[in-house]
Write a protein that holds these residues in place. Sequence first.
Motif, mmCIF file in Angstrom:
data_model
loop_
_atom_site.group_PDB
_atom_site.id
_atom_site.type_symbol
_atom_site.label_atom_id
_atom_site.label_comp_id
_atom_site.label_asym_id
_atom_site.label_seq_id
_atom_site.Cartn_x
_atom_site.Cartn_y
_atom_site.Cartn_z
ATOM 1 N N MET A 79 -29.834 33.554 -92.684
ATOM 2 C CA MET A 79 -28.717 34.431 -93.031
ATOM 3 C C MET A 79 -28.670 34.568 -94.559
ATOM 4 S SD MET A 79 -24.813 34.048 -91.636
ATOM 5 C CE MET A 79 -24.896 34.471 -89.915
ATOM 6 N N THR A 80 -28.489 35.775 -95.045
ATOM 7 C CA THR A 80 -28.436 35.979 -96.492
ATOM 8 C C THR A 80 -27.156 35.382 -97.058
ATOM 9 O OG1 THR A 80 -27.309 38.105 -96.359
ATOM 10 C CG2 THR A 80 -29.730 38.149 -96.297
ATOM 11 N N VAL A 81 -27.153 35.207 -98.372
ATOM 12 C CA VAL A 81 -26.000 34.610 -99.060
ATOM 13 C C VAL A 81 -24.728 35.406 -98.780
ATOM 14 C CG1 VAL A 81 -25.022 34.141 -101.345
ATOM 15 C CG2 VAL A 81 -27.383 33.522 -100.860
ATOM 16 N N SER A 82 -24.791 36.742 -98.951
ATOM 17 C CA SER A 82 -23.580 37.551 -98.754
ATOM 18 C C SER A 82 -23.152 37.565 -97.285
ATOM 19 C CB SER A 82 -23.772 38.966 -99.278
ATOM 20 O OG SER A 82 -24.737 39.647 -98.532
ATOM 21 N N LYS A 83 -24.112 37.556 -96.358
ATOM 22 C CA LYS A 83 -23.762 37.531 -94.923
ATOM 23 C C LYS A 83 -23.087 36.211 -94.566
ATOM 24 C CE LYS A 83 -25.602 41.344 -93.036
ATOM 25 N NZ LYS A 83 -24.680 42.428 -92.810
ATOM 26 N N THR A 84 -23.598 35.116 -95.106
ATOM 27 C CA THR A 84 -22.990 33.806 -94.843
ATOM 28 C C THR A 84 -21.573 33.771 -95.396
ATOM 29 O OG1 THR A 84 -25.150 32.730 -94.934
ATOM 30 C CG2 THR A 84 -23.232 31.319 -95.214
ATOM 31 N N ARG A 85 -21.401 34.263 -96.606
ATOM 32 C CA ARG A 85 -20.082 34.279 -97.232
ATOM 33 C C ARG A 85 -19.111 35.128 -96.411
ATOM 34 N NH1 ARG A 85 -16.717 36.672 -100.952
ATOM 35 N NH2 ARG A 85 -15.772 35.240 -102.448
ATOM 36 N N GLU A 86 -19.555 36.325 -95.988
ATOM 37 C CA GLU A 86 -18.709 37.207 -95.176
ATOM 38 C C GLU A 86 -18.326 36.543 -93.863
ATOM 39 O OE1 GLU A 86 -20.447 41.119 -94.617
ATOM 40 O OE2 GLU A 86 -20.957 41.203 -96.743
ATOM 41 N N MET A 87 -19.293 35.855 -93.246
ATOM 42 C CA MET A 87 -19.029 35.168 -91.981
ATOM 43 C C MET A 87 -17.994 34.063 -92.183
ATOM 44 S SD MET A 87 -19.802 32.190 -90.104
ATOM 45 C CE MET A 87 -21.271 31.524 -90.838
ATOM 46 N N LEU A 88 -18.120 33.290 -93.260
ATOM 47 C CA LEU A 88 -17.156 32.228 -93.544
ATOM 48 C C LEU A 88 -15.759 32.806 -93.770
ATOM 49 C CD1 LEU A 88 -19.341 30.024 -95.919
ATOM 50 C CD2 LEU A 88 -18.614 29.434 -93.582
ATOM 51 N N ILE A 89 -15.685 33.925 -94.465
ATOM 52 C CA ILE A 89 -14.393 34.585 -94.709
ATOM 53 C C ILE A 89 -13.782 35.042 -93.394
ATOM 54 C CG2 ILE A 89 -13.315 36.658 -95.709
ATOM 55 C CD1 ILE A 89 -15.304 36.331 -98.077
ATOM 56 N N ASP A 90 -14.604 35.622 -92.510
ATOM 57 C CA ASP A 90 -14.082 36.108 -91.234
ATOM 58 C C ASP A 90 -13.610 34.952 -90.352
ATOM 59 O OD1 ASP A 90 -13.469 38.377 -89.535
ATOM 60 O OD2 ASP A 90 -15.005 37.540 -88.197
ATOM 61 N N VAL A 91 -14.373 33.873 -90.318
ATOM 62 C CA VAL A 91 -13.969 32.698 -89.539
ATOM 63 C C VAL A 91 -12.654 32.148 -90.096
ATOM 64 C CG1 VAL A 91 -14.561 30.278 -89.041
ATOM 65 C CG2 VAL A 91 -16.287 32.072 -88.742
ATOM 66 N N ALA A 92 -12.547 32.046 -91.420
ATOM 67 C CA ALA A 92 -11.315 31.556 -92.036
ATOM 68 C C ALA A 92 -10.144 32.473 -91.699
ATOM 69 C CB ALA A 92 -11.490 31.452 -93.549
ATOM 70 N N ALA A 150 -15.343 24.813 -91.503
ATOM 71 C CA ALA A 150 -16.749 24.402 -91.408
ATOM 72 C C ALA A 150 -17.166 24.246 -89.951
ATOM 73 C CB ALA A 150 -16.971 23.098 -92.180
ATOM 74 N N LEU A 151 -16.336 23.598 -89.141
ATOM 75 C CA LEU A 151 -16.657 23.401 -87.717
ATOM 76 C C LEU A 151 -16.715 24.729 -86.966
ATOM 77 C CD1 LEU A 151 -14.490 20.238 -86.891
ATOM 78 C CD2 LEU A 151 -16.996 20.376 -86.905
ATOM 79 N N ALA A 152 -15.711 25.575 -87.164
ATOM 80 C CA ALA A 152 -15.646 26.859 -86.452
ATOM 81 C C ALA A 152 -16.800 27.785 -86.837
ATOM 82 C CB ALA A 152 -14.310 27.543 -86.708
ATOM 83 N N SER A 153 -17.279 27.660 -88.067
ATOM 84 C CA SER A 153 -18.368 28.530 -88.525
ATOM 85 C C SER A 153 -19.744 27.969 -88.175
ATOM 86 C CB SER A 153 -18.280 28.736 -90.037
ATOM 87 O OG SER A 153 -18.510 27.504 -90.701
ATOM 88 N N LYS A 154 -19.751 26.727 -87.638
ATOM 89 C CA LYS A 154 -20.998 26.029 -87.310
ATOM 90 C C LYS A 154 -21.874 25.848 -88.556
ATOM 91 C CE LYS A 154 -21.127 27.385 -82.454
ATOM 92 N NZ LYS A 154 -19.880 28.062 -82.320
ATOM 93 N N LYS A 155 -21.200 25.713 -89.679
ATOM 94 C CA LYS A 155 -21.858 25.422 -90.953
ATOM 95 C C LYS A 155 -21.314 24.089 -91.434
ATOM 96 C CE LYS A 155 -24.017 29.377 -91.458
ATOM 97 N NZ LYS A 155 -25.457 29.447 -91.402
ATOM 98 N N GLY A 156 -22.071 23.403 -92.203
ATOM 99 C CA GLY A 156 -21.603 22.123 -92.730
ATOM 100 C C GLY A 156 -20.578 22.334 -93.831
ATOM 101 N N ARG A 157 -19.838 21.261 -94.110
ATOM 102 C CA ARG A 157 -18.849 21.331 -95.201
ATOM 103 C C ARG A 157 -19.544 21.624 -96.523
ATOM 104 N NH1 ARG A 157 -13.824 17.593 -94.796
ATOM 105 N NH2 ARG A 157 -14.092 17.890 -97.007
ATOM 106 N N ARG A 158 -20.749 21.106 -96.680
ATOM 107 C CA ARG A 158 -21.484 21.338 -97.926
ATOM 108 C C ARG A 158 -21.722 22.841 -98.123
ATOM 109 N NH1 ARG A 158 -26.585 17.842 -98.741
ATOM 110 N NH2 ARG A 158 -25.039 16.414 -99.541
ATOM 111 N N THR A 159 -22.106 23.534 -97.043
ATOM 112 C CA THR A 159 -22.320 24.985 -97.130
ATOM 113 C C THR A 159 -21.015 25.688 -97.501
ATOM 114 O OG1 THR A 159 -24.072 24.882 -95.480
ATOM 115 C CG2 THR A 159 -23.080 27.042 -95.856
ATOM 116 N N LEU A 160 -19.921 25.294 -96.852
ATOM 117 C CA LEU A 160 -18.620 25.904 -97.130
ATOM 118 C C LEU A 160 -18.246 25.711 -98.597
ATOM 119 C CD1 LEU A 160 -16.113 27.365 -96.077
ATOM 120 C CD2 LEU A 160 -15.215 25.153 -95.363
ATOM 121 N N TYR A 161 -18.432 24.491 -99.095
ATOM 122 C CA TYR A 161 -18.082 24.207 -100.490
ATOM 123 C C TYR A 161 -19.053 24.844 -101.486
ATOM 124 C CZ TYR A 161 -14.131 21.229 -99.411
ATOM 125 O OH TYR A 161 -12.899 20.774 -99.000
#
Length: 196
Positions: free
Chosen positions: A1-14, A32-43
């Motif tokens: 997933m590209t950087v902007s797509k990951t960021r957009e996905m995190l925003i939508d999950v939030a 982090a759990l709902a997005s299936k990404k680690g906390r490190r990715t979120l931060y």
Amino acid sequence: MTVSKTREMLIDVARQLFARMGVDNTTMNDIALASKKGRRTLYTYFKSKNEIYLAVVESELNRLHKMLCDVAEKDLPADEKLMTFIYARLDAVKALVFRNGTLRATFFRDIWRVEKVRKSFDMREIEILKGILDDGVKEGIFSMPDTEITALVLHHALKGLEVPYIRGIMGDNISQRIQRRDNVMNLIFNGIKIKK
């Protein structure tokens, strides 16, 4: 997933979590759990919950801006375009607040935090309004000494109507809404002073 797509996905999950559970009850771990990404990715993308909350608000405002641009590009006489713009904007803000569920309470409680993010949106909205007014002057539909000041006044008037409109004070049923719309049209296009 590209950087902007990951960021957009995190925003939508939030956004979805904030809407369902409220901003105060949602943790960075929940996102982090709902997005299936680690906390490190979120931060990596967001330093805090406040930062992701502001990103959610900005994302929603960008969506609103695109819709307003679409209205401004319609092939309509300037007076019709202005009224379409006003009511499309009020309806969109109301839908935005209701779509975001419990975010609604935060929106009203946190209006000043939202205001900081809105500054950029406000400037873009004023430009759209000015464009509609400029077109109206060119078309011979509007007469005003300064379209920029008029756009600014209209923008602030619309912001002032947001909360009453969202709360249904601007008309609970269709006949009230039509009557109030006619009143708004009369106020904008004719003013309040009798023409001699």
